[in-house]
Design a protein around this motif. Structure first.
Motif, PDB file in Angstrom:
ATOM      1  N   TRP A 296       0.858  -1.212  -0.181  1.00 51.36           N
ATOM      2  CA  TRP A 296       0.046   0.105  -0.079  1.00 51.36           C
ATOM      3  C   TRP A 296       1.059   0.925  -0.024  1.00 51.36           C
ATOM      4  O   TRP A 296       0.119   2.295  -0.463  1.00 51.36           O
ATOM      5  N   VAL A 297       1.954   1.213   0.238  1.00 49.84           N
ATOM      6  CA  VAL A 297       3.116   2.275   1.054  1.00 49.84           C
ATOM      7  C   VAL A 297       3.922   2.909  -0.842  1.00 49.84           C
ATOM      8  O   VAL A 297       3.599   3.602  -1.012  1.00 49.84           O
ATOM      9  N   ALA A 298       4.133   1.784  -1.864  1.00 48.96           N
ATOM     10  CA  ALA A 298       4.724   1.974  -2.676  1.00 48.96           C
ATOM     11  C   ALA A 298       3.015   2.455  -3.598  1.00 48.96           C
ATOM     12  O   ALA A 298       3.382   3.362  -4.312  1.00 48.96           O
ATOM     13  N   ILE A 299       2.223   1.690  -3.198  1.00 54.07           N
ATOM     14  CA  ILE A 299       1.207   2.295  -4.245  1.00 54.07           C
ATOM     15  C   ILE A 299       0.546   3.677  -4.438  1.00 54.07           C
ATOM     16  O   ILE A 299       0.524   4.645  -5.309  1.00 54.07           O
ATOM     17  N   LYS A 300       1.005   3.609  -2.776  1.00 60.66           N
ATOM     18  CA  LYS A 300       0.215   5.760  -2.297  1.00 60.66           C
ATOM     19  C   LYS A 300       0.816   6.365  -3.060  1.00 60.66           C
ATOM     20  O   LYS A 300       1.207   7.202  -4.016  1.00 60.66           O
ATOM     21  N   SER A 301       3.002   5.658  -3.685  1.00 56.46           N
ATOM     22  CA  SER A 301       3.260   7.026  -4.226  1.00 56.46           C
ATOM     23  C   SER A 301       3.584   7.059  -5.254  1.00 56.46           C
ATOM     24  O   SER A 301       3.750   8.191  -6.129  1.00 56.46           O
ATOM     25  N   VAL A 302       3.091   5.627  -6.180  1.00 56.32           N
ATOM     26  CA  VAL A 302       2.502   5.977  -7.852  1.00 56.32           C
ATOM     27  C   VAL A 302       1.299   6.453  -8.196  1.00 56.32           C
ATOM     28  O   VAL A 302       1.625   7.170  -8.659  1.00 56.32           O
ATOM     29  N   LEU A 303       0.533   6.139  -6.833  1.00 54.94           N
ATOM     30  CA  LEU A 303      -0.509   7.151  -7.386  1.00 54.94           C
ATOM     31  C   LEU A 303      -0.212   9.141  -6.606  1.00 54.94           C
ATOM     32  O   LEU A 303      -0.933   9.599  -8.331  1.00 54.94           O
ATOM     33  N   GLU A 304       0.317   8.831  -5.837  1.00 55.82           N
ATOM     34  CA  GLU A 304       0.613  10.768  -5.687  1.00 55.82           C
ATOM     35  C   GLU A 304       1.173  10.997  -7.331  1.00 55.82           C
ATOM     36  O   GLU A 304       1.286  12.334  -7.193  1.00 55.82           O
ATOM     37  N   GLU A 305       2.311  10.226  -7.471  1.00 51.71           N
ATOM     38  CA  GLU A 305       2.505  10.942  -9.081  1.00 51.71           C
ATOM     39  C   GLU A 305       1.755  11.318  -9.994  1.00 51.71           C
ATOM     40  O   GLU A 305       2.511  12.245 -10.147  1.00 51.71           O
TER      41      GLU A 305
ATOM     42  N   ARG B 109       3.253  -4.104 -12.038  1.00 51.55           N
ATOM     43  CA  ARG B 109       4.467  -4.552 -11.443  1.00 51.55           C
ATOM     44  C   ARG B 109       4.691  -4.220 -10.517  1.00 51.55           C
ATOM     45  O   ARG B 109       5.000  -6.350  -9.556  1.00 51.55           O
ATOM     46  N   LEU B 110       3.997  -3.744  -9.536  1.00 57.67           N
ATOM     47  CA  LEU B 110       4.423  -4.162  -8.172  1.00 57.67           C
ATOM     48  C   LEU B 110       3.422  -5.208  -7.904  1.00 57.67           C
ATOM     49  O   LEU B 110       3.395  -6.320  -6.562  1.00 57.67           O
ATOM     50  N   VAL B 111       2.212  -5.009  -8.007  1.00 52.88           N
ATOM     51  CA  VAL B 111       1.265  -6.435  -7.523  1.00 52.88           C
ATOM     52  C   VAL B 111       1.886  -7.551  -7.569  1.00 52.88           C
ATOM     53  O   VAL B 111       1.665  -8.690  -7.598  1.00 52.88           O
TER      54      VAL B 111
ATOM     55  N   GLN C 268      -6.481  -6.579  -3.391  1.00 56.95           N
ATOM     56  CA  GLN C 268      -7.690  -5.458  -3.028  1.00 56.95           C
ATOM     57  C   GLN C 268      -7.252  -4.430  -3.548  1.00 56.95           C
ATOM     58  O   GLN C 268      -7.923  -3.253  -4.420  1.00 56.95           O
ATOM     59  N   LEU C 269      -6.091  -4.345  -3.338  1.00 53.11           N
ATOM     60  CA  LEU C 269      -5.019  -3.080  -2.959  1.00 53.11           C
ATOM     61  C   LEU C 269      -5.390  -2.490  -4.814  1.00 53.11           C
ATOM     62  O   LEU C 269      -4.984  -2.070  -5.265  1.00 53.11           O
ATOM     63  N   GLY C 270      -3.970  -4.032  -5.749  1.00 52.95           N
ATOM     64  CA  GLY C 270      -4.297  -3.942  -7.245  1.00 52.95           C
ATOM     65  C   GLY C 270      -5.328  -3.146  -7.980  1.00 52.95           C
ATOM     66  O   GLY C 270      -5.401  -2.467  -8.438  1.00 52.95           O
ATOM     67  N   ILE C 271      -6.493  -3.727  -7.848  1.00 50.96           N
ATOM     68  CA  ILE C 271      -8.015  -3.060  -8.313  1.00 50.96           C
ATOM     69  C   ILE C 271      -8.227  -1.913  -7.622  1.00 50.96           C
ATOM     70  O   ILE C 271      -8.325  -1.486  -8.277  1.00 50.96           O
TER      71      ILE C 271
ATOM     72  N   ALA D 270      -5.134   3.374   3.033  1.00 46.48           N
ATOM     73  CA  ALA D 270      -5.169   2.074   3.692  1.00 46.48           C
ATOM     74  C   ALA D 270      -5.794   1.112   2.679  1.00 46.48           C
ATOM     75  O   ALA D 270      -4.949  -0.054   2.653  1.00 46.48           O
ATOM     76  N   LEU D 271      -6.518   1.173   1.980  1.00 49.07           N
ATOM     77  CA  LEU D 271      -7.113   1.183   1.525  1.00 49.07           C
ATOM     78  C   LEU D 271      -6.851   0.599  -0.414  1.00 49.07           C
ATOM     79  O   LEU D 271      -7.222   0.396  -1.780  1.00 49.07           O
ATOM     80  N   GLY D 272      -5.468   2.028  -1.006  1.00 48.72           N
ATOM     81  CA  GLY D 272      -4.665   1.990  -1.913  1.00 48.72           C
ATOM     82  C   GLY D 272      -5.432   2.113  -2.907  1.00 48.72           C
ATOM     83  O   GLY D 272      -4.955   2.992  -4.572  1.00 48.72           O
ATOM     84  N   GLY D 273      -6.553   3.103  -2.893  1.00 46.27           N
ATOM     85  CA  GLY D 273      -6.849   3.889  -3.927  1.00 46.27           C
ATOM     86  C   GLY D 273      -8.594   4.361  -3.122  1.00 46.27           C
ATOM     87  O   GLY D 273      -8.599   5.287  -1.993  1.00 46.27           O
ATOM     88  N   LEU D 274      -9.742   4.362  -4.174  1.00 43.11           N
ATOM     89  CA  LEU D 274     -11.057   5.075  -3.692  1.00 43.11           C
ATOM     90  C   LEU D 274     -11.467   4.608  -2.462  1.00 43.11           C
ATOM     91  O   LEU D 274     -10.771   3.285  -2.201  1.00 43.11           O
ATOM     92  N   ALA D 275     -12.030   4.987  -1.709  1.00 45.91           N
ATOM     93  CA  ALA D 275     -12.928   5.003  -0.781  1.00 45.91           C
ATOM     94  C   ALA D 275     -14.185   5.047  -1.315  1.00 45.91           C
ATOM     95  O   ALA D 275     -14.552   4.452   0.109  1.00 45.91           O
ATOM     96  N   GLU D 276     -14.259   6.266  -1.522  1.00 46.59           N
ATOM     97  CA  GLU D 276     -16.021   6.281  -1.660  1.00 46.59           C
ATOM     98  C   GLU D 276     -15.713   7.356  -3.134  1.00 46.59           C
ATOM     99  O   GLU D 276     -14.974   7.528  -3.572  1.00 46.59           O
TER     100      GLU D 276
END
Length: 221
Positions: free
Chosen positions: A32-41, A74-76, A94-97, A133-139
């Motif tokens: 989830w930390v790596a995904i956070k960085s990718v989405l932020e970029e 790649r991360l998933v 869950q995180l990848g999707i 913490a969910l890797g993306g969309l909360a709602e």
């Protein structure tokens, strides 16, 4: 407009999160930390494109999304290569999707929902709510309805809770509630789920058979 939060309760147990760790920028971090960085970029790249001519904006925004999706994939896949328990597999999935879906919806919002012109009025200001913490969309409470939702009318309001992450444990959601969302019968949902579980069990049995073969092979050599 993007709002980001971090809900610690949405993390899995420490043991499960440890199983999802991947190599990212010379460090081993939780997925989830790596995904956070990718989405932020990606979100930052989109923000920097403000004021760009339409045609160029579409190309650059789409390219940024594609680059991010490749990195997410790649991360998933790297996480799946870890020795994972069943709950860790579910967490990685869950995180990848959720991460990829977040980028899809974000790009749709940037392009002013080109495929939704006949669905209703446009949002004055689209809002994307992300829970790291969910890797993306909360709602996504203001999202345009899917085609199958058109006939649901007030039923959609009644079942809206099951479109959110408030109930993300399968045992807490009945087959009847899922059937109501998709305008089908609970028997159909149970049948589909039984087939899916059967395929998963068959896959695991095949994997166990391969492990036994490998052990026998090593023992004989």
């Amino acid at each position: 407009m993007v709002t980001t939060i971090f809900t610690e309760q949405h993390l899995a147990s420490r043991d499960i999160e440890e199983q999802t760790k991947v190599e990212y920028r010379q460090n081993r971090v939780f997925l989830w930390v790596a995904i956070k960085s990718v989405l932020e970029e990606c979100l930052s790249a989109w923000a920097q494109m403000s004021g760009t001519q339409s045609e160029d904006f579409i190309k650059r925004a789409s390219a940024a999304r594609s680059d991010s999706v490749r990195e997410l994939n790649r991360l998933v896949l790297a996480a799946y290569a870890n020795p994972l328990g069943l709950k860790a597999v579910a967490r990685v999935t869950q995180l990848g999707i959720n991460a990829c879906r977040t980028l899809d919806i974000g790009l749709e919002a940037l392009l002013d929902y080109p495929a939704q012109e006949s669905a209703g009025r446009k949002m004055v200001r689209p809002a994307l709510r992300i829970d790291w913490a969910l890797g993306g969309l909360a709602e996504w409470p203001e999202a345009y309805p899917f085609a199958f939702e058109e006939s649901m009318a007030t039923g959609l309001i009644k079942n809206r809770a099951f479109y959110t992450t408030d109930k993300n444990v399968r045992k807490d959601i009945t087959a009847k509630q899922i059937a109501n969302i998709f305008c089908t019968t609970d028997e159909m949902i149970e049948s589909l789920e039984a087939k899916a579980l059967g395929s998963i069990r068959k896959s695991f049995k095949h994997s166990e058979a391969l492990d036994e073969y490998s052990q026998d092979f090593l023992a004989s050599h």
